[in-house]
Write a protein that holds these residues in place. Structure first.
Motif, short mmCIF file in Angstrom:
data_model
loop_
_atom_site.label_atom_id
_atom_site.label_comp_id
_atom_site.label_asym_id
_atom_site.label_seq_id
_atom_site.Cartn_x
_atom_site.Cartn_y
_atom_site.Cartn_z
N PRO A 185 0.82 -1.22 0.00
CA PRO A 185 0.00 0.00 0.00
C PRO A 185 0.85 1.27 0.00
N THR B 35 1.79 1.84 -3.63
CA THR B 35 0.58 2.21 -4.35
C THR B 35 0.19 3.66 -4.07
N SER B 36 0.24 4.04 -2.79
CA SER B 36 -0.12 5.41 -2.41
C SER B 36 0.87 6.42 -2.97
#
Length: 107
Positions: A36, A39-40
């Motif tokens: 994550p 991805t962020s």
């Protein structure tokens, strides 16, 4: 996409991505937190390209000023709490970002 929304969304994505790496490296979370985080941070980069600006440097400079504002909210849950100098500094940064974004320029 409107510029203020783009900057706010980019700031949330960057803070989220950085927090994921912080959680993995400093808080002992699993390496799966990297997913994550990456991805962020990729979303952050993409979102910042969508804001209306004639120059990348100007967009990043204005974003830097906008980025400071969410930190006041983060300080509300962390220690030490924000003081008046933090708030004044954030206000100066937001004012600077507005000067960059709204400043009159020759056509």
């Amino acid at each position: 996409m409107t510029t203020p929304f783009g900057y706010v969304a980019a700031a949330v994505a960057e803070i989220t991505g950085c927090f994921a790496f912080w959680a993995w490296l400093r808080s002992g979370k699993s390496m799966i937190w990297i997913v994550p985080g990456l991805t962020s941070l990729a979303a952050f980069a993409c979102l910042l390209t969508l804001v209306d600006s004639a120059a990348a440097g100007r967009a990043y400079a204005a974003y830097g000023g906008v980025y400071v504002a969410p930190l006041i909210g983060l300080w509300s849950v962390e220690r030490p709490r924000a003081d008046r100098w933090d708030a004044i500094g954030a206000a100066v940064c937001l004012l600077g970002a507005n000067v960059i974004l709204i400043g009159l320029r020759p056509a």
